[in-house]
Design a protein around this motif. Sequence first.
Motif, PDB file in Angstrom:
ATOM      1  N   ALA A   1       7.604  12.491  -1.431  1.00 46.36           N
ATOM      2  CA  ALA A   1       6.916  11.495  -0.605  1.00 46.36           C
ATOM      3  C   ALA A   1       6.030  12.125   0.459  1.00 46.36           C
ATOM      4  O   ALA A   1       5.108  11.491   0.947  1.00 46.36           O
TER       5      ALA A   1
ATOM      6  N   GLU B   1       0.808  -1.218   0.000  1.00 43.77           N
ATOM      7  CA  GLU B   1       0.000   0.000   0.000  1.00 43.77           C
ATOM      8  C   GLU B   1       0.842   1.269   0.000  1.00 43.77           C
ATOM      9  O   GLU B   1       0.308   2.382  -0.031  1.00 43.77           O
ATOM     10  N   LEU B   2       2.176   1.149   0.031  1.00 43.83           N
ATOM     11  CA  LEU B   2       3.063   2.309   0.068  1.00 43.83           C
ATOM     12  C   LEU B   2       2.985   3.054  -1.268  1.00 43.83           C
ATOM     13  O   LEU B   2       2.981   2.446  -2.331  1.00 43.83           O
ATOM     14  N   SER B   3       2.890   4.388  -1.224  1.00 47.92           N
ATOM     15  CA  SER B   3       2.854   5.182  -2.448  1.00 47.92           C
ATOM     16  C   SER B   3       4.200   5.071  -3.175  1.00 47.92           C
ATOM     17  O   SER B   3       5.230   4.764  -2.565  1.00 47.92           O
ATOM     18  N   GLU B   4       4.172   5.363  -4.487  1.00 43.51           N
ATOM     19  CA  GLU B   4       5.399   5.224  -5.286  1.00 43.51           C
ATOM     20  C   GLU B   4       6.506   6.169  -4.807  1.00 43.51           C
ATOM     21  O   GLU B   4       7.657   5.751  -4.677  1.00 43.51           O
TER      22      GLU B   4
ATOM     23  N   ARG C   1       7.921   4.762  -1.639  1.00 45.78           N
ATOM     24  CA  ARG C   1       8.684   3.525  -1.930  1.00 45.78           C
ATOM     25  C   ARG C   1      10.082   3.874  -2.449  1.00 45.78           C
ATOM     26  O   ARG C   1      11.078   3.282  -2.028  1.00 45.78           O
TER      27      ARG C   1
END
Length: 359
Positions: free
Chosen positions: A84, A11-14, A17
């Motif tokens: 981020a 579920e981590l955003s790009e 990540r």
Amino acid sequence: MASAWKDLPEELSEPARLLAQELRTIKDAAGLSLSELAGRTHYSRASWERWLNGKRVVTEQALEALIGAVDCDAAALRRLWRQATEPAAGAIEDAAVVEETAGPEEPTEETAAEAAAEAEPADEAVPGESTPPTDEAPEPAVAWWRRPVALVSGAVLLALLLALVGLRISRHDGQASAADAPAPTAPAGAKPTPSEPACQAVGCAHKDPKTTGCGKDARTLQTQVIGKVVVYLRYSRTCQAAWAAITEGEPKDYAVITDSTGDSETALIHWGYDNYSAMLNAAGPSIGFQVCGFQPAGHDCTSTVADLASVVASTPIPIGPASPPPGTGSTPATATPSDSAPPSQAPPTDQPSPSPSAP
């Protein structure tokens, strides 16, 4: 030293990540273990484990501490952190384009001439010319302004002109109202952090380090891990004051700072996962300070440190917060200190107060 990394959460955003992967690369390239990384940056091993495994986004202060501790591309790392942490910008509506698109087209000379031509009356007989006879009954005379074609054409032309005038007036009014609008002011009840510390030494005793401005040059001199909880001894050389902080805890976990004279203050987590205490006077070089943490799993204390100003002067300790900020929706507020309860006593009575991030 290379590490066998866990897979990052799906579920981590790009952007988050990419930031976590870059942090892992920097750690491996520097050949540091988690403990060595924590020692160099003065942020706990538990915090770095969360940041490197994508459980939380690294704080800006911890990122700066890493940049100062290892060889890395600082500009690229800061750019990844901003991507981020900054929310995506909302769509910006161009009011002028919308008005031009929605409004009618501006009349031209050709369209005006055509409308006027259609509005002219029918040709009349010229004197001296004969009109050929016809079997059809003559058409009754009708005024030009009552003819359907002329009426429609005139209405269209008038509507175009009114729309054009209205569009220009609305643009002018919009520009005038924007220019005349007063500049935004801060709410009357807001308490901005003072640009200069509001107290020093004994004058800071039992006061909040954030609202007094003492948190601006705060440094962590000691840490102690108790299970997942981390407690901190924090110090401001400008204010000559020290206080306790606690992170990664749960409501009712708390930390107590005690000096060698018996004076103390408590950082109790009311909600969230962190808090900080009021300050103690740390001007005297002979006064020692210790922070003890308490939670259901047990308790433990930092080493006792004296002459805090000399410790800061002789050690390159980075300035920054004791921990990552609390979750979304948390608002800074003054920590609720205890009534000078020593660490050996029970925790102070829980009072309803938000848990701010430690200064």
